[in-house]
Design a protein around this motif. Structure first.
Motif, PDB file in Angstrom:
ATOM      1  N   PHE B 149      29.580  -5.218 -13.661  1.00 27.92           N
ATOM      2  CA  PHE B 149      30.142  -5.574 -14.969  1.00 27.92           C
ATOM      3  C   PHE B 149      29.814  -7.019 -15.326  1.00 27.92           C
ATOM      4  O   PHE B 149      29.570  -7.337 -16.489  1.00 27.92           O
ATOM      5  N   ILE B 150      29.833  -7.893 -14.312  1.00 27.90           N
ATOM      6  CA  ILE B 150      29.542  -9.291 -14.595  1.00 27.90           C
ATOM      7  C   ILE B 150      28.099  -9.417 -15.092  1.00 27.90           C
ATOM      8  O   ILE B 150      27.825 -10.103 -16.076  1.00 27.90           O
ATOM      9  N   ARG B 151      27.203  -8.692 -14.448  1.00 25.79           N
ATOM     10  CA  ARG B 151      25.808  -8.724 -14.892  1.00 25.79           C
ATOM     11  C   ARG B 151      25.673  -8.120 -16.291  1.00 25.79           C
ATOM     12  O   ARG B 151      24.992  -8.641 -17.164  1.00 25.79           O
ATOM     13  N   ARG B 152      26.366  -7.019 -16.501  1.00 24.98           N
ATOM     14  CA  ARG B 152      26.307  -6.349 -17.794  1.00 24.98           C
ATOM     15  C   ARG B 152      26.823  -7.285 -18.888  1.00 24.98           C
ATOM     16  O   ARG B 152      26.231  -7.395 -19.957  1.00 24.98           O
ATOM     17  N   LEU B 153      27.905  -7.976 -18.574  1.00 28.90           N
ATOM     18  CA  LEU B 153      28.487  -8.873 -19.573  1.00 28.90           C
ATOM     19  C   LEU B 153      27.538 -10.028 -19.899  1.00 28.90           C
ATOM     20  O   LEU B 153      27.444 -10.453 -21.054  1.00 28.90           O
ATOM     21  N   THR B 155      24.327  -9.885 -19.963  1.00 26.27           N
ATOM     22  CA  THR B 155      23.336  -9.343 -20.887  1.00 26.27           C
ATOM     23  C   THR B 155      23.944  -9.145 -22.274  1.00 26.27           C
ATOM     24  O   THR B 155      23.346  -9.519 -23.287  1.00 26.27           O
ATOM     25  N   ILE B 156      25.134  -8.565 -22.319  1.00 26.73           N
ATOM     26  CA  ILE B 156      25.781  -8.324 -23.609  1.00 26.73           C
ATOM     27  C   ILE B 156      25.980  -9.649 -24.346  1.00 26.73           C
ATOM     28  O   ILE B 156      25.732  -9.758 -25.545  1.00 26.73           O
ATOM     29  N   ALA B 158      24.216 -12.348 -24.163  1.00 27.14           N
ATOM     30  CA  ALA B 158      22.952 -12.814 -24.738  1.00 27.14           C
ATOM     31  C   ALA B 158      22.596 -11.985 -25.962  1.00 27.14           C
ATOM     32  O   ALA B 158      22.260 -12.530 -27.021  1.00 27.14           O
ATOM     33  N   ILE B 159      22.682 -10.664 -25.844  1.00 23.27           N
ATOM     34  CA  ILE B 159      22.223  -9.799 -26.933  1.00 23.27           C
ATOM     35  C   ILE B 159      23.105  -9.939 -28.167  1.00 23.27           C
ATOM     36  O   ILE B 159      22.617  -9.936 -29.303  1.00 23.27           O
ATOM     37  N   GLN B 160      24.403 -10.104 -27.963  1.00 19.38           N
ATOM     38  CA  GLN B 160      25.295 -10.162 -29.122  1.00 19.38           C
ATOM     39  C   GLN B 160      25.116 -11.455 -29.923  1.00 19.38           C
ATOM     40  O   GLN B 160      25.648 -11.569 -31.023  1.00 19.38           O
TER      41      GLN B 160
END
Lengths: 227, 293, 545
Positions: B149-153, B155-156, B158-160
């Protein structure tokens, strides 16, 4: 359902009574007593969970929320007292009920400390967060949490209570002999931290509690976890 | 750093840590505490924990200071009045007592410092899976999700930025709001993806039968011997404590810092023996390798 | 041959949907089959596969009968179904339950109540067979996507299944990981005799392994026979030709009787072709007008972490379409995010039309640059698809945000999902939505991370057309891709990223005909005769009739 709820309330009250009684009777072994109290509160709730036959989707749902709570704590760790985890735990309790709230609070605290380092505070944090989840779950259908204003007040109070319980262990273990003054001093010393925690709870609950509840409800349905 | 204690059975090492926690809180006596502290520092050095020890002190000195200062401020028992603040006497006894509590706290910190290296989360869950398998499973899955989740967050996050939901600028309110919005996006994505995790569990037979637990560690003779010996030592120490030995007399008036008799010396030796368990293991290993060459 | 699993007169429909999701008259899986299921997204492949696994039967209305070893599925015990029928899904990450490999393997066996000694023995045996001792103690989050998928396969194999169901298992993997995975599948099919049923979009690699090819459409089985027979039938229907891989496609286009699937078999069957009269060698076109330039970029995620990009130089002119290829983990996605200004390089500078990216406000930056990640879900922030577009239009201060949102829906022909939750849409639709979000600002440059990942051939074809149209309208495109055919067909230039640097770069045809591994299947097939041919269309003019 209501019977379960009644039992849980009973448990909490009888344990609180026990605590007051032991403190009143003996003025020694506070630390031991407080640990027994933690164990006495959490073990029955844990064993209820253990005895239940739990579906894969249910366990995954709990794990996701516990991990979100833990991850948010690890992420916000640099900013003291902004505790997004309390918000996550309150909202989870409001959606999943007392047992789910309890599990997410306890697991989130334990797992986040696996990344931040375990210490003597771990059991106390597990206790505090799990109780916040439990209480939010018990009150989920009450007017207190349905109404936004009182919900914010709830978050505010929880922020302070959390700090107080966490302070408790250090005061009990390291101030002798115990006096009310010691507690009051400890609470004054941590006032600003607790206030920041309480205010961040209010802030998050105000802006996000409705949308989070909506999201969780939707996925509860999608996971087939609604009775 | 890997030490021999990392290789003993998790039950043995876990019991060791429980034992030393009890001992360090039980005997509030300067000789005991300094001895224990010395052994813990030594063992932490064996574990190459130096940098962490320094870091810990940076965080803990404030609390240690509070323990030393607050105790005499709140507690005015004792006969050696050093000076007065207002009408309240500050007594030597209360200062000493605060000092002992601070020492005990230091011990506890060092214990946890080395605990975190020895009882990894896997061993902890291994211990728990025997008592409460379902709970251990839940904790394990949660633990697996956190780094994901930490990795996913990240990325999110950056993308957002492309959508203006960012934490780089704006006042603290905007940033906190955007931050929580990002966590909400993480929540939605993760709940969606975790459905597949549940499917994968289901597909591999989760819930068709009562689960067994894979017990990876085997009890060796060394573990059983250590456990029995440890239990005996701890038993004697608790008995001694209940009989009133091993304590520094502070109130009503300060006693001598020295050990009071043969019983105290015995208890000290046993306590240090127990505390030094990982060092004994380490020493044996060292000797063996020396012997070989 | 013995039927291992069988479906008779099955119809299935999801709740609240009128049309049946599946209508299968008869499907027999024989012992030892390697059955490949193909068909466009939404043709019911996943729904069908799930019917072979009792635990995963979707909720809905079902008629007909399903048998496993001549017994109705309903009578199958939980333990039997869990052990004998294994299933691997598309996403490598989401299937893993535990946080290290050993516990993950043990998890399967714990579920069926195996005692510790047996678990130990089975793990030892399996690890020796698969040869991944090194992975055993590793935490899951340190593994690559390909390794994770191997772990998922192992976690199923440890139950010693007889039937293995795989739902697009390689869709998320890079070509090298795909080959490793398929290689392992081949081994377990041949050496252990496990029956395999798998769905797949990219048939190139898997056809040589298949004993049966099933084509699905609209929940029905259209073809079911040996691969050669099916491919020949597909060839006769214009709308199915896109499913045929490049090499057999070339042979069908040449009207030859031989129908090889692999490069080697193709080279043996290939007739001699006309030599191209003039070896047309285009010189490197001067880059007159660099539009987006990256200058000696260095990047790493953590202070003492691995450096992902090192002294990377890159530039693209207006109106170009460049495809960046390279293995996973070489920093392609990171590079694209740096180009988009989503990550700040440690050293070096990205300039857009001569202006440094960090001088542009974020608002301006993402009006000019459209970035689409390979994970569309991470772009979404609101409750419905319409809302996503609407909020983005608001953020862009468009005059009439409502109309802008509706126009974008129409342009992408996804009006039917306007009120749906973005994450409830299919993968292809989600990708269109995230593309639409980027297009709302009419960006001058589009940065696309793996735009064809997981798409079926038909969707891929339409995506190609859409992007081509954008390019003709003047949009510059940078994409990372594993799909050599896609890069070769549509791109104007291509570049190879390796070890944090652009190693080589050139016009599409120069680039691919220069490469030995990183090139299209057709190029590998015909390079001895036609070194510059990249697709079957390039070969046809030289065929001797």
């Amino acid at each position: 359902m209501s019977k379960v709820k009644k039992n849980v309330w009973w448990l909490v009250f009888s344990l609180l009574f026990l605590l007051v009684l032991t403190v009143a009777i003996s003025d020694q072994y506070y630390l031991l007593v407080s640990f027994l109290f933690l164990i006495g509160t959490m073990v029955p709730l844990y064993s209820r969970f253990e005895k239940k036959k739990i579906q894969s989707r249910e366990i995954v749902f709990l794990a996701v929320l516990g991990a979100i709570a833990a991850a948010s704590r690890v992420l916000f760790f640099a900013i003291p007292s902004v505790q997004p985890m309390t918000f996550v735990v309150i909202v989870s309790g409001m959606v999943l009920g007392s047992e789910g709230g309890f599990m997410i609070g306890a697991t989130g605290a334990l797992v986040s400390n696996m990344f931040l380092g375990q210490g003597p505070w771990t059991p106390w944090q597990m206790f505090s967060w799990s109780m916040i989840g439990l209480i939010a779950g018990l009150l989920k259908d009450s007017a207190l949490l349905k109404n936004m204003r009182s919900r914010l007040l709830f978050g505010f109070v929880m922020g302070f209570l959390f700090g107080w319980v966490i302070n408790l262990w250090s005061v009990i273990a390291y101030i002798h002999p115990l006096s009310w003054l010691a507690f009051i001093q400890a609470y004054i010393a941590s006032f600003y931290f607790d206030l920041a925690h309480a205010l961040s709870n209010v802030f998050f609950l105000w802006l996000f509690s409705s949308s989070w509840i909506k999201v969780m409800r939707r996925f509860q349905k999608k996971y087939g976890l609604l009775d | 750093m890997h030490t021999v204690l990392n290789d003993v059975h998790p039950i043995t090492s876990f019991c060791y840590y429980i034992g030393v926690m009890i001992l360090s809180m039980m005997f509030l006596h300067p000789v005991f505490l300094i001895g224990e502290l010395f052994l813990f520092i030594l063992y932490n050095i064996c574990q190459h924990n130096g940098a962490k020890m320094k870091q810990m002190f940076k965080g803990a000195w404030f609390f240690i200071g509070v323990i030393v200062i607050v105790n005499p401020l709140l507690n005015h028992q004792g006969t050696h009045h050093l000076f007065y603040i207002g009408r309240n006497p500050i007594t030597l006894e209360a200062i000493i007592y605060g000092g002992l509590l601070a020492l005990s706290f230091c011990c506890l910190m060092f214990i946890f410092l080395s605990y975190n290296l020895v009882i990894t989360s896997h061993k902890f869950l291994y211990l728990f899976s025997r008592i409460s398998p379902q709970l251990a499973l839940l904790t394990m899955i949660t633990m697996r999700f956190v780094p994901l989740f930490i990795r996913r967050l990240t990325t999110i996050k950056a993308i957002q930025k492309t959508r203006g939901i960012q934490m780089d600028s704006g006042n603290i309110k905007t940033r906190a709001r955007n931050g929580m919005h990002l966590v909400q996006i993480l929540l939605v994505c993760s709940l969606e993806e975790a459905l597949q995790t549940a499917d994968s569990m289901e597909a591999r037979g989760y819930g068709v039968k009562k689960r067994s637990s894979y017990l990876r560690y085997h009890m060796e003779k060394r573990d059983i011997f250590s456990l029995i010996l440890g239990a005996i030592i701890l038993g004697i120490c608790i008995y001694g404590k209940l009989k009133g030995f091993g304590d520094l007399q502070i109130y009503p008036s300060l006693g001598s810092f020295g050990l009071k008799g043969i019983e105290d010396v015995m208890l000290l030796i046993l306590t240090l023996l127990f505390t030094g368990y990982p060092l004994i293991l380490e020493g044996r290993e060292w000797l063996w390798w020396r012997w070989q060459k | 041959m013995v039927a291992l699993a069988e479906i008779k007169d099955l119809t299935f429909s999801y709740p609240e949907e009128e049309e049946s999701a599946l209508v299968i008259n008869s499907l027999v899986i024989e012992e030892g089959d390697f059955m490949v299921l193909a068909g466009s997204s939404g043709s019911g492949k996943t729904t069908l596969l799930r019917h072979f696994k009792k635990e995963l039967w979707p909720v809905g209305e079902r008629t007909g009968a399903l048998f496993y070893q001549n017994k109705p599925y309903q009578e199958l015990s939980g333990v039997l179904s869990a052990t004998e029928i294994g299933m691997v899904f598309q996403n490598p990450e989401n299937q893993i339950v535990m946080d290290n490999v050993m516990s993950e393997l043990a998890f399967s066996l714990e579920n069926i109540g195996c005692p510790s000694q047996i678990i130990e023995k089975r793990i030892a045996e399996l690890i020796s067979f698969l040869g991944f001792q090194d992975l055993l103690e590793q935490p899951i989050h340190t593994l690559s996507g390909g390794q994770k998928q191997l772990v998922n396969l192992a976690a199923v194999l440890i139950l010693q299944p007889k039937l293995l169901i795989l739902d697009e298992p390689t869709a998320q993997l890079d070509p090298i990981a795909t080959r490793d995975f398929l290689g392992l599948l081949k081994r377990i099919h041949e050496e252990l005799g496990i029956t395999i049923v798998m769905s797949e979009h990219r048939l190139d690699e898997v056809l040589p392994l298949a004993t049966k090819l099933v084509i699905m459409g609209a929940g029905r089985i259209i073809e079911n026979s040996e691969p050669v027979t099916v491919i020949k039938k597909l060839w006769k229907e214009a709308d199915k030709q896109l499913f045929i891989p490049q090499i057999p496609r070339l042979f069908l286009e040449m009207s030859l009787t031989a129908l090889p699937f692999s490069v080697l078999a193709g080279q043996r069957a290939l007739p001699s072709l006309y030599q191209p009269s003039v070896l047309k060698v285009e010189g490197e076109k001067e880059q007159d007008n660099p539009f987006l330039v990256a200058n000696s970029i260095h990047f790493q995620y953590e202070k003492n972490g691995r450096s992902i990009l090192r002294a990377l130089n890159f530039s693209i002119s207006k109106g170009e379409w460049i495809g960046i290829v390279g293995k996973n983990g070489t920093g392609k996605s990171t590079f694209l995010m740096v180009l988009a200004g989503l990550l700040t390089p440690r050293k070096g500078k990205v300039t857009l039309q001569g202006q440094s990216l960090n001088k542009l406000t974020q608002q301006m930056r993402y009006e000019k640059i459209g970035y689409v990640s390979q994970n569309p879900a991470y772009h979404f922030a609101y409750d419905t698809v319409f809302d996503e577009f609407y909020q983005r239009s608001l953020q862009l201060h468009l005059e009439n945000p409502e109309r802008a949102a509706n126009e974008m829906l129409a342009r992408l022909t996804i009006q039917h999902i306007a009120n749906r939750q973005p994450l409830d849409c299919s993968g292809g639709e989600q990708q269109l939505v995230s593309l639409g979000l980027a297009l709302l600002s009419n960006p001058e440059i589009l940065l696309l991370d793996e735009p064809t990942k997981g798409l079926d051939p038909i969707r891929k074809y339409y995506l190609g057309l859409l992007l081509q149209q954008l390019k003709e309208e003047g949009t510059t495109i940078v994409m990372t891709t594993h799909d050599m055919e896609f890069a070769a067909t549509y791109g104007t230039r291509a570049a190879l990223l390796f070890d944090g640097k652009i190693i080589s770069e050139g016009l599409t045809q120069d680039f691919f005909s220069d490469n030995f591994f990183y090139t299209t299947a057709i190029n590998r097939l015909v390079r001895k005769q036609l070194s510059r041919a990249l697709s079957w269309e390039d070969v046809i003019p030289y065929v001797k009739s």
